[in-house]
Design a protein around this motif. Sequence first.
Motif, PDB file in Angstrom:
ATOM      1  N   MET A   1       0.827  -1.197   0.000  1.00  0.00           N
ATOM      2  CA  MET A   1       0.000   0.000   0.000  1.00  0.00           C
ATOM      3  C   MET A   1       0.867   1.255   0.000  1.00  0.00           C
ATOM      4  O   MET A   1       1.903   1.268   0.633  1.00  0.00           O
ATOM      5  N   ASP A   2       0.400   2.256  -0.677  1.00  0.00           N
ATOM      6  CA  ASP A   2       1.072   3.549  -0.717  1.00  0.00           C
ATOM      7  C   ASP A   2       0.107   4.592  -0.164  1.00  0.00           C
ATOM      8  O   ASP A   2      -0.696   5.162  -0.899  1.00  0.00           O
ATOM      9  N   ILE A   3       0.150   4.815   1.144  1.00  0.00           N
ATOM     10  CA  ILE A   3      -0.778   5.732   1.809  1.00  0.00           C
ATOM     11  C   ILE A   3       0.019   6.861   2.439  1.00  0.00           C
ATOM     12  O   ILE A   3       1.041   6.628   3.076  1.00  0.00           O
ATOM     13  N   THR A   4      -0.449   8.081   2.232  1.00  0.00           N
ATOM     14  CA  THR A   4       0.185   9.243   2.844  1.00  0.00           C
ATOM     15  C   THR A   4      -0.860  10.034   3.619  1.00  0.00           C
ATOM     16  O   THR A   4      -2.063   9.868   3.402  1.00  0.00           O
ATOM     17  N   ILE A   5      -0.408  10.889   4.504  1.00  0.00           N
ATOM     18  CA  ILE A   5      -1.303  11.811   5.186  1.00  0.00           C
ATOM     19  C   ILE A   5      -1.464  13.008   4.266  1.00  0.00           C
ATOM     20  O   ILE A   5      -0.488  13.678   3.925  1.00  0.00           O
ATOM     21  N   TYR A   6      -2.687  13.270   3.861  1.00  0.00           N
ATOM     22  CA  TYR A   6      -2.966  14.339   2.910  1.00  0.00           C
ATOM     23  C   TYR A   6      -3.454  15.599   3.616  1.00  0.00           C
ATOM     24  O   TYR A   6      -2.963  16.683   3.367  1.00  0.00           O
ATOM     25  N   GLN A   7      -4.444  15.444   4.503  1.00  0.00           N
ATOM     26  CA  GLN A   7      -4.984  16.590   5.230  1.00  0.00           C
ATOM     27  C   GLN A   7      -5.308  16.183   6.665  1.00  0.00           C
ATOM     28  O   GLN A   7      -5.748  15.075   6.912  1.00  0.00           O
ATOM     29  N   ALA A   8      -5.083  17.116   7.558  1.00  0.00           N
ATOM     30  CA  ALA A   8      -5.534  16.998   8.941  1.00  0.00           C
ATOM     31  C   ALA A   8      -6.455  18.179   9.192  1.00  0.00           C
ATOM     32  O   ALA A   8      -6.258  19.257   8.618  1.00  0.00           O
ATOM     33  N   PHE A   9      -7.454  18.005  10.023  1.00  0.00           N
ATOM     34  CA  PHE A   9      -8.428  19.056  10.292  1.00  0.00           C
ATOM     35  C   PHE A   9      -8.272  19.573  11.713  1.00  0.00           C
ATOM     36  O   PHE A   9      -8.137  18.785  12.653  1.00  0.00           O
ATOM     37  N   LEU A  10      -8.258  20.886  11.846  1.00  0.00           N
ATOM     38  CA  LEU A  10      -8.262  21.559  13.138  1.00  0.00           C
ATOM     39  C   LEU A  10      -9.381  22.589  13.125  1.00  0.00           C
ATOM     40  O   LEU A  10      -9.596  23.257  12.121  1.00  0.00           O
ATOM     41  N   PRO A  11     -10.057  22.759  14.244  1.00  0.00           N
ATOM     42  CA  PRO A  11     -11.108  23.770  14.282  1.00  0.00           C
ATOM     43  C   PRO A  11     -10.517  25.164  14.441  1.00  0.00           C
ATOM     44  O   PRO A  11      -9.404  25.324  14.942  1.00  0.00           O
ATOM     45  N   HIS A  12     -11.264  26.145  13.988  1.00  0.00           N
ATOM     46  CA  HIS A  12     -10.886  27.534  14.236  1.00  0.00           C
ATOM     47  C   HIS A  12     -12.152  28.349  14.434  1.00  0.00           C
ATOM     48  O   HIS A  12     -13.233  27.979  13.955  1.00  0.00           O
ATOM     49  N   ASP A  13     -12.028  29.453  15.147  1.00  0.00           N
ATOM     50  CA  ASP A  13     -13.195  30.300  15.384  1.00  0.00           C
ATOM     51  C   ASP A  13     -12.937  31.758  15.011  1.00  0.00           C
ATOM     52  O   ASP A  13     -13.768  32.615  15.257  1.00  0.00           O
ATOM     53  N   ASP A  14     -11.778  32.014  14.395  1.00  0.00           N
ATOM     54  CA  ASP A  14     -11.454  33.375  13.969  1.00  0.00           C
ATOM     55  C   ASP A  14     -10.580  33.280  12.725  1.00  0.00           C
ATOM     56  O   ASP A  14      -9.375  33.018  12.810  1.00  0.00           O
ATOM     57  N   HIS A  15     -11.200  33.500  11.571  1.00  0.00           N
ATOM     58  CA  HIS A  15     -10.512  33.364  10.289  1.00  0.00           C
ATOM     59  C   HIS A  15      -9.255  34.226  10.212  1.00  0.00           C
ATOM     60  O   HIS A  15      -8.174  33.752   9.834  1.00  0.00           O
ATOM     61  N   LEU A  42     -10.045  27.252   5.766  1.00  0.00           N
ATOM     62  CA  LEU A  42      -8.727  27.737   5.386  1.00  0.00           C
ATOM     63  C   LEU A  42      -7.787  26.532   5.293  1.00  0.00           C
ATOM     64  O   LEU A  42      -7.655  25.774   6.256  1.00  0.00           O
ATOM     65  N   THR A  43      -7.181  26.332   4.128  1.00  0.00           N
ATOM     66  CA  THR A  43      -6.241  25.228   3.951  1.00  0.00           C
ATOM     67  C   THR A  43      -4.836  25.806   3.862  1.00  0.00           C
ATOM     68  O   THR A  43      -4.571  26.683   3.040  1.00  0.00           O
ATOM     69  N   VAL A  44      -3.946  25.315   4.726  1.00  0.00           N
ATOM     70  CA  VAL A  44      -2.572  25.800   4.791  1.00  0.00           C
ATOM     71  C   VAL A  44      -1.625  24.602   4.808  1.00  0.00           C
ATOM     72  O   VAL A  44      -2.028  23.482   5.121  1.00  0.00           O
ATOM     73  N   GLY A  45      -0.376  24.868   4.483  1.00  0.00           N
ATOM     74  CA  GLY A  45       0.608  23.798   4.539  1.00  0.00           C
ATOM     75  C   GLY A  45       2.012  24.334   4.393  1.00  0.00           C
ATOM     76  O   GLY A  45       2.214  25.468   3.948  1.00  0.00           O
ATOM     77  N   ILE A  54      -3.175  21.299   6.350  1.00  0.00           N
ATOM     78  CA  ILE A  54      -4.064  21.407   7.499  1.00  0.00           C
ATOM     79  C   ILE A  54      -5.272  22.203   7.025  1.00  0.00           C
ATOM     80  O   ILE A  54      -5.128  23.281   6.436  1.00  0.00           O
ATOM     81  N   VAL A  55      -6.454  21.670   7.272  1.00  0.00           N
ATOM     82  CA  VAL A  55      -7.690  22.386   6.953  1.00  0.00           C
ATOM     83  C   VAL A  55      -8.232  22.930   8.271  1.00  0.00           C
ATOM     84  O   VAL A  55      -8.549  22.184   9.187  1.00  0.00           O
ATOM     85  N   LEU A  56      -8.295  24.245   8.354  1.00  0.00           N
ATOM     86  CA  LEU A  56      -8.870  24.908   9.522  1.00  0.00           C
ATOM     87  C   LEU A  56     -10.336  25.145   9.213  1.00  0.00           C
ATOM     88  O   LEU A  56     -10.667  25.803   8.235  1.00  0.00           O
ATOM     89  N   HIS A  57     -11.189  24.577  10.032  1.00  0.00           N
ATOM     90  CA  HIS A  57     -12.613  24.590   9.724  1.00  0.00           C
ATOM     91  C   HIS A  57     -13.430  25.127  10.894  1.00  0.00           C
ATOM     92  O   HIS A  57     -13.015  25.005  12.052  1.00  0.00           O
ATOM     93  N   PRO A  58     -14.583  25.693  10.597  1.00  0.00           N
ATOM     94  CA  PRO A  58     -15.470  26.161  11.662  1.00  0.00           C
ATOM     95  C   PRO A  58     -16.274  24.975  12.207  1.00  0.00           C
ATOM     96  O   PRO A  58     -17.049  24.374  11.473  1.00  0.00           O
TER      97      PRO A  58
END
Length: 136
Positions: A1-15, A42-45, A54-58
Amino acid sequence: MDITIYQAFLPHDDHEASLAFYRDTLGFEVRNDVEYGGLHWLTVGPAGQPGTSIVLHPPAADPGVTDEERRTITEMMAKGTYASINLATKDLDGTFERLQAGDADVVQEPTQQPWGVRDCALRDPAGNMIRIFEVQ
């Protein structure tokens, strides 16, 4: 298998605060900034690593979350106990100096941990715990 970490999600409350922290303080690239109904995703890396983001999500945007759960999430975010992520750098001291200059909410200065790693800890504007490990 060829698996990578693509996105992790963190919450945010102030854009704007999250954008300033992840872009200006950590130096991450902004890969996507989506607004819908007054909420922002907001997606950052890290530069040079386009396959990891990292996807910062509400957290309020999830339709499966009840009002009581939203209150609990908000309380946990305020305490810094809801979410966390571990990052790594070859220059922990230099990274830590930059974080301090950027007004980061430092939780722990660079420390040699009893389990064999040297790291520091801080919180992002939403209270998410970020530990930065020193790697070779």
